[in-house]
Design a protein around this motif. Sequence first.
Motif, PDB file in Angstrom:
ATOM      1  N   THR A  63       0.830  -1.212   0.000  1.00  0.00           N
ATOM      2  CA  THR A  63       0.000   0.000   0.000  1.00  0.00           C
ATOM      3  C   THR A  63       0.866   1.264   0.000  1.00  0.00           C
ATOM      4  O   THR A  63       0.366   2.358  -0.257  1.00  0.00           O
ATOM      5  CB  THR A  63      -0.943   0.022   1.215  1.00  0.00           C
ATOM      6  OG1 THR A  63      -0.173   0.035   2.420  1.00  0.00           O
ATOM      7  CG2 THR A  63      -1.864  -1.192   1.199  1.00  0.00           C
ATOM      8  N   PHE A  64       2.145   1.106   0.297  1.00  0.00           N
ATOM      9  CA  PHE A  64       3.055   2.254   0.252  1.00  0.00           C
ATOM     10  C   PHE A  64       3.678   2.424  -1.138  1.00  0.00           C
ATOM     11  O   PHE A  64       4.354   3.431  -1.385  1.00  0.00           O
ATOM     12  CB  PHE A  64       4.175   2.096   1.287  1.00  0.00           C
ATOM     13  CG  PHE A  64       3.708   2.132   2.704  1.00  0.00           C
ATOM     14  CD1 PHE A  64       3.336   3.327   3.302  1.00  0.00           C
ATOM     15  CD2 PHE A  64       3.619   0.961   3.451  1.00  0.00           C
ATOM     16  CE1 PHE A  64       2.901   3.365   4.613  1.00  0.00           C
ATOM     17  CE2 PHE A  64       3.191   0.990   4.770  1.00  0.00           C
ATOM     18  CZ  PHE A  64       2.821   2.200   5.353  1.00  0.00           C
TER      19      PHE A  64
ATOM     20  N   PRO B 265       1.477   7.851   0.694  1.00  0.00           N
ATOM     21  CA  PRO B 265       0.249   7.559   1.450  1.00  0.00           C
ATOM     22  C   PRO B 265       0.555   7.084   2.866  1.00  0.00           C
ATOM     23  O   PRO B 265       1.475   6.294   3.077  1.00  0.00           O
ATOM     24  CB  PRO B 265      -0.422   6.455   0.613  1.00  0.00           C
ATOM     25  CG  PRO B 265       0.667   5.863  -0.213  1.00  0.00           C
ATOM     26  CD  PRO B 265       1.624   6.982  -0.489  1.00  0.00           C
ATOM     27  N   LYS B 266      -0.211   7.587   3.815  1.00  0.00           N
ATOM     28  CA  LYS B 266      -0.093   7.235   5.236  1.00  0.00           C
ATOM     29  C   LYS B 266       1.219   7.701   5.861  1.00  0.00           C
ATOM     30  O   LYS B 266       1.468   7.455   7.039  1.00  0.00           O
ATOM     31  CB  LYS B 266      -0.264   5.725   5.453  1.00  0.00           C
ATOM     32  CG  LYS B 266      -1.606   5.176   5.002  1.00  0.00           C
ATOM     33  CD  LYS B 266      -1.797   3.733   5.433  1.00  0.00           C
ATOM     34  CE  LYS B 266      -0.853   2.804   4.718  1.00  0.00           C
ATOM     35  NZ  LYS B 266      -1.111   1.371   5.059  1.00  0.00           N
ATOM     36  N   VAL B 267       2.061   8.355   5.083  1.00  0.00           N
ATOM     37  CA  VAL B 267       3.362   8.795   5.589  1.00  0.00           C
ATOM     38  C   VAL B 267       3.478  10.319   5.557  1.00  0.00           C
ATOM     39  O   VAL B 267       3.882  10.951   6.523  1.00  0.00           O
ATOM     40  CB  VAL B 267       4.515   8.165   4.774  1.00  0.00           C
ATOM     41  CG1 VAL B 267       5.862   8.709   5.243  1.00  0.00           C
ATOM     42  CG2 VAL B 267       4.483   6.655   4.905  1.00  0.00           C
TER      43      VAL B 267
ATOM     44  N   GLN C 288       5.326   3.460  11.070  1.00  0.00           N
ATOM     45  CA  GLN C 288       4.416   2.658  10.258  1.00  0.00           C
ATOM     46  C   GLN C 288       4.708   1.165  10.317  1.00  0.00           C
ATOM     47  O   GLN C 288       3.798   0.359  10.498  1.00  0.00           O
ATOM     48  CB  GLN C 288       4.464   3.123   8.795  1.00  0.00           C
ATOM     49  CG  GLN C 288       3.951   4.537   8.565  1.00  0.00           C
ATOM     50  CD  GLN C 288       2.459   4.674   8.793  1.00  0.00           C
ATOM     51  OE1 GLN C 288       1.710   3.706   8.673  1.00  0.00           O
ATOM     52  NE2 GLN C 288       2.013   5.871   9.149  1.00  0.00           N
TER      53      GLN C 288
END
Length: 246
Positions: A92-93, A108-110, A135
Amino acid sequence: MKDGQIPIRTIIVNILSILVFQNVSKSTAALAKHFTKAGLLLALLASTSCDSVNSGNEPPPMPLAANQLPSSANYRIQVGDMVDVFVLEDNTFNGTFIIRSSGDIIMPKVGRVGVQGLSLSEAEARIKQTLQANQLKLATVIVDPGTRGETEAGGLTLRMSGEIAHSGRVTIRPLGDAPVSAYQAVIDSGGFKPFANKKKAYILRNSPAGVTRINVNFDAVETGKADDPTVIEGDCIVVPKKTFGL
């Protein structure tokens, strides 16, 4: 006949002379026995001689030429470039990211990760550190170069000051995989003015610790006596004017 080799005819004559001198003539079987030994001796001598000649003529192994290094060896990530990021533990990264004018990518998410001016291995380490901070427990990161900035704004934004043909803010595109250098930036900006003091030039670079001054002797760079320093996003290249005493 190679230098250093004994002629086969000479070896045979010498062996036969020894046999005659020793009066070896008892029977055909005895002669056959002696000539068999002589044949083995000849074969051994011939083999040894050939080996010594061949080993002397074999070319040494060729070293790996410097220009056979992979093209990514000199690659530095610049604004406008595209890079592919792969995280083996969590896809997903993964993604293809453009380096923004601020010198970072947004994952994303980071969030933001600064990679401008880094090599591929340095970018991998930076992203790995960021992911493992909040993460993932373990992150295996691969960063591959995509395409260099193809838009009109792609490249480094620098500022030129002093005795340079085009002063002010300029955008310098990289050449292939090589990072942008100070001399390239000046030449792409029109070059030096007639009274430029190329020995006293310098680069001003902003950092969290403040402004750093990097002295550059462009005269030495032109003659190959000094390295051409790499510039990064936001650098200011200053070339002062020569002063003449009365």
